[in-house]
Design a protein around this motif. Sequence first.
Motif, short mmCIF file in Angstrom:
data_model
loop_
_atom_site.label_atom_id
_atom_site.label_comp_id
_atom_site.label_asym_id
_atom_site.label_seq_id
_atom_site.Cartn_x
_atom_site.Cartn_y
_atom_site.Cartn_z
N SER A 123 -19.26 -10.98 7.16
CA SER A 123 -17.66 -10.99 7.21
C SER A 123 -17.29 -12.68 7.20
O SER A 123 -18.23 -13.11 8.21
CB SER A 123 -16.88 -10.28 8.17
OG SER A 123 -17.30 -10.79 9.58
N ASN B 22 -12.74 -11.66 4.29
CA ASN B 22 -13.73 -11.33 3.26
C ASN B 22 -14.84 -10.67 3.89
O ASN B 22 -15.41 -10.76 4.90
CB ASN B 22 -14.08 -12.54 2.36
CG ASN B 22 -12.80 -13.28 1.71
OD1 ASN B 22 -13.01 -14.57 2.01
ND2 ASN B 22 -12.20 -12.43 0.88
N LEU B 23 -15.36 -9.56 2.89
CA LEU B 23 -16.75 -9.09 3.05
C LEU B 23 -17.52 -9.32 2.05
O LEU B 23 -17.52 -8.91 0.77
CB LEU B 23 -16.52 -7.26 3.14
CG LEU B 23 -17.73 -6.59 3.38
CD1 LEU B 23 -18.28 -6.83 4.67
CD2 LEU B 23 -17.13 -5.06 3.17
N TYR C 134 -15.16 -8.96 -1.31
CA TYR C 134 -14.28 -8.18 -1.14
C TYR C 134 -13.33 -8.87 -0.23
O TYR C 134 -13.63 -9.90 0.65
CB TYR C 134 -14.51 -6.85 -0.74
CG TYR C 134 -15.38 -5.85 -1.42
CD1 TYR C 134 -14.64 -4.93 -2.36
CD2 TYR C 134 -16.73 -5.98 -1.48
CE1 TYR C 134 -15.47 -4.18 -3.31
CE2 TYR C 134 -17.67 -5.28 -2.31
CZ TYR C 134 -16.76 -4.20 -3.28
OH TYR C 134 -17.57 -3.42 -4.07
N GLU C 135 -12.23 -8.53 -0.31
CA GLU C 135 -11.19 -9.01 0.61
C GLU C 135 -10.38 -7.57 1.16
O GLU C 135 -9.90 -6.75 0.43
CB GLU C 135 -10.08 -9.79 -0.24
CG GLU C 135 -8.86 -10.39 0.87
CD GLU C 135 -7.86 -11.39 0.36
OE1 GLU C 135 -7.16 -11.76 1.03
OE2 GLU C 135 -8.08 -11.66 -0.78
N VAL C 136 -10.46 -7.79 2.60
CA VAL C 136 -9.74 -6.76 3.28
C VAL C 136 -8.32 -6.94 3.38
O VAL C 136 -7.83 -7.89 3.89
CB VAL C 136 -10.22 -6.41 4.41
CG1 VAL C 136 -9.80 -5.35 5.31
CG2 VAL C 136 -11.96 -6.22 4.49
N GLU D 171 -10.69 -1.13 -6.35
CA GLU D 171 -9.96 -0.95 -4.85
C GLU D 171 -10.38 0.14 -4.02
O GLU D 171 -10.64 1.44 -4.93
CB GLU D 171 -8.60 -1.10 -4.98
CG GLU D 171 -7.65 -2.41 -5.39
CD GLU D 171 -6.30 -2.24 -5.43
OE1 GLU D 171 -5.84 -1.04 -5.64
OE2 GLU D 171 -5.70 -3.31 -5.84
N GLN E 44 -7.74 -1.86 3.01
CA GLN E 44 -8.39 -1.41 1.76
C GLN E 44 -8.98 -2.53 1.27
O GLN E 44 -8.72 -3.82 1.61
CB GLN E 44 -6.88 -1.29 0.67
CG GLN E 44 -7.38 -0.98 -0.59
CD GLN E 44 -6.24 -0.77 -1.47
OE1 GLN E 44 -5.51 -1.71 -1.97
NE2 GLN E 44 -6.00 0.37 -1.53
N LEU E 45 -10.14 -2.38 0.62
CA LEU E 45 -11.12 -3.38 0.17
C LEU E 45 -10.73 -3.69 -1.32
O LEU E 45 -10.60 -2.69 -2.35
CB LEU E 45 -12.69 -2.79 0.24
CG LEU E 45 -13.12 -2.69 1.53
CD1 LEU E 45 -14.57 -2.37 1.23
CD2 LEU E 45 -13.18 -4.16 2.03
N HIS E 46 -10.50 -4.76 -1.66
CA HIS E 46 -10.12 -5.21 -3.14
C HIS E 46 -11.37 -6.43 -3.57
O HIS E 46 -11.64 -7.30 -2.90
CB HIS E 46 -8.74 -6.11 -3.03
CG HIS E 46 -8.56 -6.61 -4.42
ND1 HIS E 46 -8.18 -5.93 -5.53
CD2 HIS E 46 -8.59 -7.74 -4.75
CE1 HIS E 46 -7.99 -6.59 -6.60
NE2 HIS E 46 -8.33 -8.00 -6.40
#
Length: 275
Positions: A23, A33-34, A45-47, A72, A96-98
């Motif tokens: 992260s 971010n992940l 990804y962005e949480v 998503e 939610q992961l985007h």
Amino acid sequence: MRDPVYTYCREILPPSVVEHATSLSFTRPGACNLALARGNLLEVYEVGLVMKKSDDEVPSAEYEYRDAGAEEFDLPMIREDQTAPGQRSKNTKQPQLHLIGRWSLHGKIMDLRAVQRGKAQGVDRLLLSFAEAKMSLVAFDADTQSIATESIHYYEHDALKQRTFNDGQTCDLRTDPEGRCAALRLYDDQLAVLPFAAPGDLTAAKPYADSFVVNLRDAGIGVRNVRDFVFLSGYLEPTLALLHEQDPTWPGRAEEAVDTCSVTIVSLDLGRNSV
């Protein structure tokens, strides 16, 4: 010949198993971010938090898994608060992961670490390692919404290669908690150290300094056959804890040799390129 010629192999399906994750604030300051490594694929990804009508409803199949084209993914088992289910309000936020981006790299990612610069210093960077002895520092380009390689470091030189008891190549990466440097383990008992520019140093032309290699066997600290290593926090200089085994053994000699591993603490002198 209509079909192209593939020298090594042809990828039918992309990698699906996540081997490494970290992260960081990669895309913008303060972002959550992940970063995931799936073989040669790098995903970021962005949480985010989205409102849900009812927090106690049993998620449906559509809620748990969305179409891959939407990019998503809801995380129904992760909650923002720790309130008891009966005391939660009807309108709560659901993580939610985007998906920000997915990139196919030229080689399998052996390890990845976040180079964190702190909340006041802007975005973080990603440090990736590749077999046999390479590492790369990458950043996120907001203009192109893609990754940009800032540096590539190559250590596959004959002078560095040596055969040891544990000849497996690990390409383990470790970063200093204070953000002063990173270390790549290569050819067992050697470390490639990459110093970073001091946070807030506006005079630095690049975010890193020239790297150097330390041979732990020749450093005079009595370290051989390194099994693992980690940076320690709270020290004025970058400090490493090395787990090593001076006299290698195996389970068949358990009656003759026990407790063969030791831990040695050493500090890195970034000015003299030594330990």
